[in-house]
Motif scaffolding. Structure first.
Motif, PDB file in Angstrom:
ATOM      1  N   MET A  15       0.818  -1.210   0.000  1.00  0.00           N
ATOM      2  CA  MET A  15       0.000   0.000   0.000  1.00  0.00           C
ATOM      3  C   MET A  15       0.856   1.266   0.000  1.00  0.00           C
ATOM      4  SD  MET A  15      -2.871   1.316  -0.399  1.00  0.00           S
ATOM      5  CE  MET A  15      -3.706  -0.262  -0.547  1.00  0.00           C
ATOM      6  N   SER A  16       1.990   1.223   0.720  1.00  0.00           N
ATOM      7  CA  SER A  16       2.900   2.386   0.725  1.00  0.00           C
ATOM      8  C   SER A  16       3.449   2.640  -0.667  1.00  0.00           C
ATOM      9  CB  SER A  16       4.049   2.147   1.708  1.00  0.00           C
ATOM     10  OG  SER A  16       3.588   2.024   3.027  1.00  0.00           O
ATOM     11  N   LEU A  17       3.885   1.550  -1.335  1.00  0.00           N
ATOM     12  CA  LEU A  17       4.441   1.702  -2.692  1.00  0.00           C
ATOM     13  C   LEU A  17       3.350   2.140  -3.668  1.00  0.00           C
ATOM     14  CD1 LEU A  17       6.920   1.457  -4.474  1.00  0.00           C
ATOM     15  CD2 LEU A  17       6.427  -0.979  -4.766  1.00  0.00           C
ATOM     16  N   CYS A  56       0.719   3.965  -3.026  1.00  0.00           N
ATOM     17  CA  CYS A  56       0.445   5.392  -2.812  1.00  0.00           C
ATOM     18  C   CYS A  56       1.553   6.266  -3.385  1.00  0.00           C
ATOM     19  CB  CYS A  56       0.275   5.679  -1.318  1.00  0.00           C
ATOM     20  SG  CYS A  56      -1.225   4.928  -0.603  1.00  0.00           S
ATOM     21  N   GLN A  57       2.833   5.805  -3.241  1.00  0.00           N
ATOM     22  CA  GLN A  57       3.947   6.578  -3.761  1.00  0.00           C
ATOM     23  C   GLN A  57       3.924   6.644  -5.291  1.00  0.00           C
ATOM     24  OE1 GLN A  57       7.814   5.557  -2.284  1.00  0.00           O
ATOM     25  NE2 GLN A  57       7.215   5.751  -0.142  1.00  0.00           N
ATOM     26  N   ILE A  58       3.556   5.498  -5.920  1.00  0.00           N
ATOM     27  CA  ILE A  58       3.450   5.471  -7.379  1.00  0.00           C
ATOM     28  C   ILE A  58       2.323   6.395  -7.844  1.00  0.00           C
ATOM     29  CG2 ILE A  58       2.900   4.011  -9.370  1.00  0.00           C
ATOM     30  CD1 ILE A  58       4.194   1.675  -7.833  1.00  0.00           C
ATOM     31  N   GLN A  59       1.243   6.422  -7.093  1.00  0.00           N
ATOM     32  CA  GLN A  59       0.081   7.248  -7.455  1.00  0.00           C
ATOM     33  C   GLN A  59       0.429   8.744  -7.373  1.00  0.00           C
ATOM     34  OE1 GLN A  59      -3.346   6.795  -4.875  1.00  0.00           O
ATOM     35  NE2 GLN A  59      -4.742   7.028  -6.601  1.00  0.00           N
ATOM     36  N   ARG A  60       1.289   9.100  -6.416  1.00  0.00           N
ATOM     37  CA  ARG A  60       1.649  10.517  -6.242  1.00  0.00           C
ATOM     38  C   ARG A  60       2.620  11.025  -7.306  1.00  0.00           C
ATOM     39  NH1 ARG A  60       1.511   9.388  -0.477  1.00  0.00           N
ATOM     40  NH2 ARG A  60       3.764   8.971  -0.495  1.00  0.00           N
ATOM     41  N   LYS A  61       3.306  10.087  -8.009  1.00  0.00           N
ATOM     42  CA  LYS A  61       4.287  10.507  -9.024  1.00  0.00           C
ATOM     43  C   LYS A  61       3.617  11.152 -10.225  1.00  0.00           C
ATOM     44  CE  LYS A  61       8.354   7.616  -8.331  1.00  0.00           C
ATOM     45  NZ  LYS A  61       9.264   6.660  -8.965  1.00  0.00           N
TER      46      LYS A  61
END
Length: 240
Positions: A231-233, A235-240
């Motif tokens: 889930m952390s990864l 969310c990070q991919i989504q923010r890019k």
């Protein structure tokens, strides 16, 4: 931000690669046991345990698929794969928790079912059919190995078959003069083991339940870590 994402990505990959390896080992060993007669004889696995082996094959396959999704999702930074991994792992965790709750809630019914099974087995000890004789030979070995007698009521469970030697030895035979002296009691002028085999079976189940609970708890911790990583990864991919 990119450095954090890279660290998370490779952590996720390593985690899922180990997850995939575990699934591969479980699947490989389970299939080997299922198809190899030599393995079945060596490990003492008979047809009655095939359901458990088939379950391990299914578990190994699911873990492999989830590990593959997690690895590919991390390296390719695929939100779709990471989401599938998250959902699959979450479902497994929910099933584990549900199984644990149901086991605790229906514990009395499980014990009742065990007693019913033991009563049916006691009837086999008293019969003289071919099926009963095969069971009696197997159970006689169990009694000798575990130094116990009968299933529910001791030697009385054998009925008239108590006086019939099985495999060249006395049923529940116990040596009152050797190391087994404290384990013996008298029945129909013969020395037999005083411990009822039901107690041995229950102790075996309880001991292995602790092991199963420990494994389940360890898996739950790993699954929660996997959920957090994915889930952390995601969310990070989504923010890019």
């Amino acid at each position: 931000m990119a450095g954090v994402s890279s660290c998370m990505k490779y952590s996720m990959f390593i985690f899922n690669f180990l997850f995939w390896v575990c699934g591969s080992v479980i699947l490989g060993v389970s299939i080997w046991i299922r198809v190899s007669k030599d393995a079945q004889e060596e490990l003492g696995v008979d047809s009655s345990l095939f359901a458990g082996v088939d379950l391990l094959i299914a578990v190994g396959s699911i873990i492999m698929v989830l590990g593959f999704l997690g690895c590919c999702g991390a390296i390719k930074e695929s939100r779709c794969m990471l989401l599938l991994f998250f959902i699959g792992l979450l479902l497994i965790l929910i099933l584990q928790v549900t199984g644990g709750i149901l086991g605790a809630v229906y514990r009395s019914q499980i014990e009742t079912s065990l007693n019913t099974t033991l009563k049916d087995s006691v009837n086999l000890l008293k019969k003289n059919t071919e099926e009963a004789k095969q069971f009696q030979e197997t159970f006689q070995k169990f009694q000798t190995e575990n130094k116990c007698c009968g299933l529910l009521n001791g030697a009385a469970d054998w009925g008239s078959n108590f006086d019939t030697p099985i495999g060249g030895s006395q049923v529940c035979g116990c040596d009152p003069k050797g190391e087994e002296a404290n384990l013996c009691t008298s029945y129909n002028s013969k020395y037999v083991y005083k411990t009822v085999c039901k107690e041995v079976i229950i102790k075996y189940v309880q001991d292995h339940m602790l092991i199963i609970m420990g494994i389940a708890f360890g898996l739950a911790v790993i699954e929660i870590l996997g959920l957090g990583f994915s889930m952390s990864l995601y969310c990070q991919i989504q923010r890019k």
